[in-house]
Design a protein around this motif. Structure first.
Motif, short mmCIF file in Angstrom:
data_model
loop_
_atom_site.label_atom_id
_atom_site.label_comp_id
_atom_site.label_asym_id
_atom_site.label_seq_id
_atom_site.Cartn_x
_atom_site.Cartn_y
_atom_site.Cartn_z
N ASP A 98 0.84 -1.20 0.00
CA ASP A 98 0.00 0.00 0.00
C ASP A 98 0.87 1.25 0.00
O ASP A 98 0.57 2.24 -0.69
CB ASP A 98 -0.93 0.02 1.22
N GLU A 153 -15.55 -3.09 3.02
CA GLU A 153 -15.63 -4.29 2.20
C GLU A 153 -16.00 -3.94 0.76
O GLU A 153 -15.50 -4.55 -0.19
CB GLU A 153 -16.65 -5.27 2.80
N GLU A 167 -12.94 -2.70 -0.92
CA GLU A 167 -12.05 -3.80 -1.29
C GLU A 167 -12.58 -4.55 -2.51
O GLU A 167 -11.81 -5.00 -3.36
CB GLU A 167 -11.89 -4.74 -0.10
N GLY A 210 -9.18 0.38 -1.78
CA GLY A 210 -9.23 0.52 -0.34
C GLY A 210 -8.29 1.59 0.19
O GLY A 210 -8.37 1.97 1.35
N GLN A 213 -11.59 -2.92 -5.33
CA GLN A 213 -10.12 -2.88 -5.32
C GLN A 213 -9.61 -1.45 -5.15
O GLN A 213 -8.58 -1.06 -5.70
CB GLN A 213 -9.55 -3.52 -6.59
N GLU A 217 -2.02 0.81 4.87
CA GLU A 217 -2.45 -0.19 5.83
C GLU A 217 -2.27 0.23 7.29
O GLU A 217 -2.88 -0.36 8.18
CB GLU A 217 -1.73 -1.52 5.60
#
Length: 554
Positions: free
Chosen positions: A161, A239, A242, A247, A245, A432
């Motif tokens: 990330d 969610e 994610e 996030g 794709q 992250e």
């Protein structure tokens, strides 16, 4: 060789210090005068870490963990300590375990482990390792490296990330931090050593855990009081991000660079419209609901949401009637005042609760009622012949900050009310380990709208933001769990659009203003985003309430 001595003004007193004296040494001298721990300083209105040294003359102000910048630095540093402890335990156990900092909850950060389960025994070990390092007082080192080296460093460390984030970095340098050999990047300043980080708690929650920080008492971790409804809305949004794709900011930048952002915008708006439509179906299936009560913090998009919900309810055969609770303000001369003698327009008593309940009860009985309008220019209530009467399919949509407070609508049967809490809960993370505060997104929204609609500068918006937040914490957040529905109004792409509107406003703030520190932080934050033009955004988008071009009167 003669040593250079500088004159430094501290708390109105002129003091002399040698060139190169660490701010940490000066802070230690003054710490006994402060109840809370000093973690940063302001030198000539520039935020500085304690590891920095005196290089010239000027004014020095101490920043403690009670101050906003100090509180953020403390939380950031404890998070880094937790990451290092996770790393240490994984090494001891011979496992590949990493930690993801997901989002804020209560007075802490919700975290998840990748590669292990945070059971009570693990959390006990993790806390013990954190406390061991805090007692050891390990320096938190800072180093500036080239952006290319940072990309390679995080690629080799498996922090993809961050690798993605810095591949779009304009600046040639990146500041990274280390506790021993463990290195990471953080968005913002840090404490000088682990010895400052003794007040925290770890609480198991859902399939992860929460790192709890102090609140008003800065030497005691706050009690964990989660909002389960809010948590599940946050998780659902994460969610969905994610699934798309997207996030993190780096992933959003990928979509921009690869020409996929138009599809991202269309999907995000379609998802929101579907959620509003589903909510309208839910309301239509409950004919006893006559009052849809909408509340949420500043810049959540309440007005546009109420319009869009009304349209969807009309598609279900209902006849919605919007009512602004602001129209039930008492006359300005009767408005309660705060501790500073200023009118307190945010307290519940600023509304004529008795009149509101009289009118709503009469409407519920099927009576004809003339509703008031509040004249904000004169500060008086007026009647302009606005008459309502509820038929079988009529429903009132009430929007205002006290909509979820049962004391506002005490005379109305609970079965007649559907309460909606709306807030902009961003799905994105910086990476992250650096979550993206939802309050930053709302403040940027408000800043852009204030400048466009209200002729209020970014400086003024920043200056009043702490007061706005105090009002939210007192009058909105305590009632959020009273909501039947929680609605997330954040759009995954919006900060990339708001960037081009907000940056020119922030650059106008003079470097000598108290608001400059916050403006500089926000500019650094917005610099992470590739810009996205607004042409493809629908006219009914919630974002249009802030950037302009809405088809609604907002």
């Amino acid at each position: 060789m003669e040593e250079t001595i500088y004159s430094i003004k501290i708390n109105g007193e002129e003091k002399k210090y040698l060139k190169g004296t660490p701010y940490q040494e000066i802070a230690a001298e003054y710490q006994p005068q402060y109840e809370d721990v000093i973690v940063l300083v302001l030198f000539n209105n520039r935020l500085r870490e304690l590891r920095r040294r005196v290089k010239g003359e000027g004014e020095l102000v101490f920043v403690t963990v009670r101050d906003k910048a100090g509180r953020k630095a403390y939380r950031r540093s404890v998070t880094f300590l937790m990451q290092r402890a996770v790393h240490n335990l994984a090494k001891d156990d011979g496992k590949q375990v990493t930690v993801k900092v997901a989002h804020s909850i209560s007075q802490g950060y919700y975290c998840k482990l990748n590669g292990d389960t945070p059971n009570p025994e693990y959390l006990s070990r993790l806390k013990a390792e954190m406390m061991r390092m805090a007692e050891e007082n390990i320096p938190i080192q800072k180093k500036s490296i080239s952006t290319d080296d940072a990309v390679e460093l995080f690629r080799n460390s498996g922090m993809h990330d961050k690798e993605r984030l810095f591949s779009y970095r304009r600046s040639s340098k990146v500041n990274i931090y280390s506790i021993g050999h463990y290195t990471d990047y953080f968005y913002g300043y840090m404490a000088p050593s682990t010895g400052y980080l003794k007040y925290f708690e770890l609480e198991p929650y859902e399939d992860g855990f929460v790192v709890m920080f102090p609140d008003k008492n800065t030497r005691v971790p706050a009690e964990f009081t989660p909002s389960h409804k809010l948590f599940h809305v946050l998780r659902e949004s994460a969610e969905w991000g994610e699934t798309m794709q997207i996030g993190t900011i780096g992933a959003l930048n990928d979509a921009v660079a690869q020409g996929r952002i138009r599809d991202v915008i269309l999907v995000a708006e379609a998802l929101m419209e579907r959620k509003i439509g589903t909510l309208a179906e839910q309301i239509a299936s409950q004919p006893d609901k006559k009052f849809v009560m909408i509340a949420g913090p500043s810049s959540s998009g309440k007005t546009t949401f109420s319009h869009r919900l009304s349209i969807q309810m009309m598609a279900q055969g209902l006849k919605p009637h919007p009512i602004a609770l602001d129209d039930y303000y008492v006359n300005r001369v009767d408005t309660p005042k705060d501790e500073n003698g200023n009118y307190n327009f945010e307290c519940l008593e600023a509304l004529d609760i008795e009149l509101f309940n009289h009118d709503m009860s009469a409407l519920l009985k099927g009576e004809r009622v003339e509703l008031p309008t509040y004249n904000f220019r004169t500060g008086k209530r007026e009647y302009k012949g606005i008459v309502k009467q509820l038929g079988k399919n009529d429903i009132l949509v009430l929007e205002g900050i006290h909509g979820l407070n049962g004391k506002l609508s005490y005379s109305l049967p609970e079965s007649s009310k559907l309460k909606i809490y709306i807030s902009a809960l961003t799905q994105l993370s910086i990476d992250e380990h650096n979550n993206l505060p939802t309050t930053d997104g709302r403040m940027i929204r408000r800043m852009v709208r204030d400048a466009r609609n209200r002729n209020i500068s970014a400086k003024e918006t920043i200056a009043m933001w702490d007061s706005v937040r105090r009002g939210e914490e007192q009058y909105i957040f305590p009632f959020q769990d009273e909501a039947d529905v929680m609605f997330n109004s954040a759009l995954i792409y919006e900060l990339a659009v708001l960037k081009q509107y907000a940056e020119p406003l922030l650059f106008q703030i003079d470097k000598n203003c108290p608001e400059y520190t916050e403006a500089k932080r926000l500019l650094k934050f917005l610099d992470y985003f590739l810009p996205v033009p607004s042409e493809d955004i629908e006219k009914n988008s919630i974002l249009r309430e802030f950037i302009g071009g809405s088809c609604f009167n907002v």
